[in-house]
Design an enzyme around this catalytic site. Sequence first.
Site, PDB file in Angstrom:
ATOM      1  N   LYS A   4     -27.409  32.404  43.862  1.00 18.08           N
ATOM      2  CA  LYS A   4     -27.208  33.549  42.960  1.00 18.08           C
ATOM      3  C   LYS A   4     -28.535  34.197  42.575  1.00 18.08           C
ATOM      4  O   LYS A   4     -28.619  35.413  42.471  1.00 18.08           O
ATOM      5  CB  LYS A   4     -26.453  33.126  41.698  1.00 18.08           C
ATOM      6  CG  LYS A   4     -24.980  32.852  41.963  1.00 18.08           C
ATOM      7  CD  LYS A   4     -24.174  32.836  40.670  1.00 18.08           C
ATOM      8  CE  LYS A   4     -22.704  32.648  40.962  1.00 18.08           C
ATOM      9  NZ  LYS A   4     -21.907  32.453  39.768  1.00 18.08           N
ATOM     10  N   LYS A  15     -12.285  35.682  49.743  1.00 15.94           N
ATOM     11  CA  LYS A  15     -11.211  35.289  48.833  1.00 15.94           C
ATOM     12  C   LYS A  15     -11.044  36.319  47.708  1.00 15.94           C
ATOM     13  O   LYS A  15     -11.986  37.022  47.364  1.00 15.94           O
ATOM     14  CB  LYS A  15     -11.453  33.888  48.273  1.00 15.94           C
ATOM     15  CG  LYS A  15     -12.481  33.831  47.186  1.00 15.94           C
ATOM     16  CD  LYS A  15     -12.439  32.479  46.516  1.00 15.94           C
ATOM     17  CE  LYS A  15     -13.136  32.555  45.167  1.00 15.94           C
ATOM     18  NZ  LYS A  15     -12.358  33.237  44.141  1.00 15.94           N
ATOM     19  N   LYS A  28     -12.215  37.457  40.750  1.00 13.62           N
ATOM     20  CA  LYS A  28     -12.209  38.257  39.522  1.00 13.62           C
ATOM     21  C   LYS A  28     -13.342  39.243  39.500  1.00 13.62           C
ATOM     22  O   LYS A  28     -13.217  40.334  38.974  1.00 13.62           O
ATOM     23  CB  LYS A  28     -12.418  37.335  38.313  1.00 13.62           C
ATOM     24  CG  LYS A  28     -11.229  36.543  37.906  1.00 13.62           C
ATOM     25  CD  LYS A  28     -11.566  35.819  36.610  1.00 13.62           C
ATOM     26  CE  LYS A  28     -11.626  34.328  36.807  1.00 13.62           C
ATOM     27  NZ  LYS A  28     -12.950  33.753  36.837  1.00 13.62           N
TER      28      LYS A  28
HETATM   29  P1  ATP Z   1     -15.506  34.752  40.019  1.00 13.77           P
HETATM   30  O1  ATP Z   1     -15.491  35.931  40.921  1.00 13.77           O
HETATM   31  O2  ATP Z   1     -16.075  35.043  38.663  1.00 13.77           O
HETATM   32  O3  ATP Z   1     -16.099  33.509  40.637  1.00 13.77           O
HETATM   33  P2  ATP Z   1     -12.911  33.695  40.649  1.00 13.77           P
HETATM   34  O4  ATP Z   1     -11.752  34.600  40.821  1.00 13.77           O
HETATM   35  O5  ATP Z   1     -13.551  33.122  41.868  1.00 13.77           O
HETATM   36  O6  ATP Z   1     -13.954  34.435  39.726  1.00 13.77           O
HETATM   37  P3  ATP Z   1     -13.167  31.224  39.163  1.00 13.77           P
HETATM   38  O7  ATP Z   1     -13.345  31.381  37.683  1.00 13.77           O
HETATM   39  O8  ATP Z   1     -14.357  30.981  40.027  1.00 13.77           O
HETATM   40  O9  ATP Z   1     -12.384  32.529  39.704  1.00 13.77           O
HETATM   41  O10 ATP Z   1     -12.083  30.104  39.422  1.00 13.77           O
HETATM   42  C1  ATP Z   1     -11.061  29.781  38.500  1.00 13.77           C
HETATM   43  C2  ATP Z   1     -10.019  28.934  39.193  1.00 13.77           C
HETATM   44  O11 ATP Z   1      -9.255  29.765  40.086  1.00 13.77           O
HETATM   45  C3  ATP Z   1     -10.602  27.817  40.067  1.00 13.77           C
HETATM   46  O12 ATP Z   1      -9.787  26.669  39.893  1.00 13.77           O
HETATM   47  C4  ATP Z   1     -10.509  28.361  41.477  1.00 13.77           C
HETATM   48  O13 ATP Z   1     -10.359  27.333  42.437  1.00 13.77           O
HETATM   49  C5  ATP Z   1      -9.258  29.225  41.403  1.00 13.77           C
HETATM   50  N1  ATP Z   1      -9.333  30.351  42.343  1.00 13.77           N
HETATM   51  C6  ATP Z   1     -10.226  31.365  42.283  1.00 13.77           C
HETATM   52  N2  ATP Z   1     -10.006  32.259  43.248  1.00 13.77           N
HETATM   53  C7  ATP Z   1      -8.948  31.795  43.973  1.00 13.77           C
HETATM   54  C8  ATP Z   1      -8.225  32.282  45.102  1.00 13.77           C
HETATM   55  N3  ATP Z   1      -8.566  33.429  45.681  1.00 13.77           N
HETATM   56  N4  ATP Z   1      -7.191  31.554  45.580  1.00 13.77           N
HETATM   57  C9  ATP Z   1      -6.839  30.394  44.979  1.00 13.77           C
HETATM   58  N5  ATP Z   1      -7.460  29.872  43.901  1.00 13.77           N
HETATM   59  C10 ATP Z   1      -8.508  30.564  43.390  1.00 13.77           C
HETATM   60 MG    MG Z   2     -15.363  31.859  41.750  1.00 13.23          MG
END
Ligand code: ATP
Ligand code: MG
Length: 325
Positions: A108, A193, A196
């Site tokens: 990062k 993937k 958020k």
């Molecule tokens: P960021 O972009 O801020 O990393 P993110 O969408 O990747 O956000 P996280 O906060 O990193 O979300 O992850 C929260 C939970 O959601 C974790 O348990 C992660 O494994 C799950 N998760 C995140 N993205 C996915 C996805 N695309 N499919 C399935 N599970 C997901």
């Molecule tokens: Mg993430």
Amino acid sequence: MPRLSAITPSGPAHLGNYLGAIRRWAREGRPGDLYFVSDLHGMTTSYHPQRLRHRSRELLALLVAAGIEPDQIFVQSDLLPQLGPLTWVLECTCSFGEAARMTQFKEKSAARELAETPVRVGLFTYPVLMAADILLQGADEVPVGDDQAQHVELARSLARRFNTTFGDALVVPRAVTPPAAARVKDLSDPTRKMAKSTPDAAGVLFVMDEPDLLRRKVKRAVTDSFDRLEYHPDEQPGLANLLEIVAACTGKPAREVADAFGSYGELKDTVADLVIEELRPIRERTGELLADPPELDRIRRQGAERATERGADRLSTVLRLAGVG
Ligand code: ATP
Ligand code: MG
């Protein structure tokens, strides 16, 4: 001993967060397990304060709406009076080299340096705050993906070091790998993937999106140039993603799901219907909670009180052994 999981309000929750994390927490969690909204972790890169506050509140409501017991949920910043001192003690237990080895920080910070964006000290030290999250609650298992396993290892080393140097006070946690769940991919770029923090939301199905918007996003999903409707994640990632979404909503294997459809149009209609119905009760219940601030405040306060009680004795033992407080 509790298992501890968190979700950062870095953006609104999406279908991947719901299917891959929140729905499982609600369905498969054990009574003593703990879940928190990690708003402090949302401050390590540039962010908007009001948006952070709003998203934390929305995530709290969503966890409750998904069916997780309110007394198992808390918001991280409500524990600042305890997390502050524990993080400091752990920073004084952690070596600079150890923190600098964190792969996520290296990646990062390199990306931010390339973009000539300042790297905050908080981005460097946040794994120590994460150790404090875990150690304060006395969690022994932390379910994480590969990207966070190294941080749980750090928490483990710090707990061990504190215990051997100053005296036994901390539960030594370990990372556990959650059973493989479908990784929902971005609908406009199925090689990455759904996330958020993705700047372009066109391919991200947010839990709070209205049904019409969900349907439009699904209709615009990238598919592949092949005619056959078969499950080949490497050759046809766009199609495989849609099939996996159907699989996650229906409980049928993705490979079998493909046989039921004659065209992409048909498949997309079904994906839209399933996603809309899967998310509808959660979106509605979340909306009701957000529209009832006293009730949401009450839930939040109770969660904070319980989490604070859980950590109080441990923190005072740590401070006493560390020679302060
Ligand atoms: P960021 O972009 O801020 O990393 P993110 O969408 O990747 O956000 P996280 O906060 O990193 O979300 O992850 C929260 C939970 O959601 C974790 O348990 C992660 O494994 C799950 N998760 C995140 N993205 C996915 C996805 N695309 N499919 C399935 N599970 C997901
Ligand atoms: Mg993430």
